[in-house]
Scaffold this motif. Structure first.
Motif, short mmCIF file in Angstrom:
data_model
loop_
_atom_site.label_atom_id
_atom_site.label_comp_id
_atom_site.label_asym_id
_atom_site.label_seq_id
_atom_site.Cartn_x
_atom_site.Cartn_y
_atom_site.Cartn_z
N PRO A 282 -87.07 48.46 -28.13
CA PRO A 282 -85.95 49.38 -28.37
C PRO A 282 -85.41 49.97 -27.06
CG PRO A 282 -87.79 49.88 -29.82
CD PRO A 282 -88.28 48.88 -28.83
N SER A 283 -84.11 50.10 -27.00
CA SER A 283 -83.48 50.67 -25.82
C SER A 283 -82.42 51.68 -26.24
CB SER A 283 -82.86 49.57 -24.96
OG SER A 283 -82.26 50.11 -23.81
N GLU A 284 -81.36 51.22 -26.83
CA GLU A 284 -80.26 52.08 -27.31
C GLU A 284 -80.17 51.92 -28.83
OE1 GLU A 284 -78.45 54.09 -25.35
OE2 GLU A 284 -79.54 53.39 -23.59
N GLY A 285 -79.63 52.90 -29.48
CA GLY A 285 -79.46 52.80 -30.93
C GLY A 285 -80.77 53.07 -31.65
N HIS A 286 -81.09 52.24 -32.64
CA HIS A 286 -82.31 52.41 -33.42
C HIS A 286 -83.52 52.36 -32.51
CE1 HIS A 286 -80.28 52.19 -37.24
NE2 HIS A 286 -79.66 51.09 -36.85
N SER A 287 -84.38 53.35 -32.61
CA SER A 287 -85.53 53.40 -31.73
C SER A 287 -86.80 52.86 -32.37
CB SER A 287 -85.77 54.85 -31.27
OG SER A 287 -86.05 55.66 -32.40
N ASN A 288 -86.72 52.36 -33.59
CA ASN A 288 -87.92 51.86 -34.24
C ASN A 288 -87.85 50.37 -34.57
OD1 ASN A 288 -86.05 52.03 -36.35
ND2 ASN A 288 -87.62 52.51 -37.85
N VAL A 289 -86.89 49.65 -34.00
CA VAL A 289 -86.76 48.22 -34.25
C VAL A 289 -86.97 47.46 -32.96
CG1 VAL A 289 -85.20 46.39 -35.02
CG2 VAL A 289 -85.17 48.60 -36.17
N ALA A 290 -87.83 46.43 -33.02
CA ALA A 290 -88.08 45.55 -31.88
C ALA A 290 -88.06 44.11 -32.39
CB ALA A 290 -89.43 45.87 -31.24
N LEU A 291 -87.87 43.17 -31.47
CA LEU A 291 -87.80 41.76 -31.82
C LEU A 291 -88.77 40.94 -30.99
CD1 LEU A 291 -83.91 41.40 -31.81
CD2 LEU A 291 -85.39 41.75 -33.81
N GLY A 292 -89.20 39.82 -31.52
CA GLY A 292 -90.01 38.86 -30.79
C GLY A 292 -89.57 37.47 -31.18
N LEU A 293 -89.57 36.54 -30.22
CA LEU A 293 -89.16 35.15 -30.47
C LEU A 293 -90.15 34.20 -29.81
CD1 LEU A 293 -85.37 35.46 -29.61
CD2 LEU A 293 -86.32 35.10 -31.90
#
Length: 117
Positions: free
Chosen positions: A42-53
């Protein structure tokens, strides 16, 4: 080739723990024959969403990884850390067929997708 896209809901007060857990998997996926494309925190906007690929040559290789991870010491340690810290609240996974610029692709991906360098 198949890419697994993970969307995490994390505890925003435990971002340092989440990052430490992500770093574990950045090293583990290649041990299972996959390519990790990174985690996106998380950086800007929603602070509880992250991604992995991450990608494997085929769905069969992905399934093989899932079976091996159930008894792999590093994967078990990462899962224990995640449970103990509570840094990941939930996640969803989706599967994609990637299209990468050839200069950014691992050699085995070039063969798999039919792209030549």
């Amino acid at each position: 080739m198949i890419t697994c896209g993970l969307e995490y809901r994390i505890d925003w007060t435990k971002q340092a723990e989440f990052e430490a857990w992500c770093r574990m998997w950045l090293e583990l996926i290649p041990e299972f024959g996959g390519v990790h494309h990174g985690h996106f925190l998380p950086s800007e906007g929603h602070s509880n969403v992250a991604l992995g690929l991450f990608s494997f040559r085929s769905l069969a290789e992905y399934e093989s990884y899932r079976i091996k991870a159930k008894s792999h010491p590093g994967a078990l340690s990462a899962d224990q850390y995640k449970a103990e810290t509570g840094c990941v609240r939930s996640w969803d996974s989706r599967f994609f067929t990637p299209l990468f610029p050839s200069q950014n692709m691992p050699n085995w991906c070039l063969h798999t997708t039919g792209v030549s360098s």
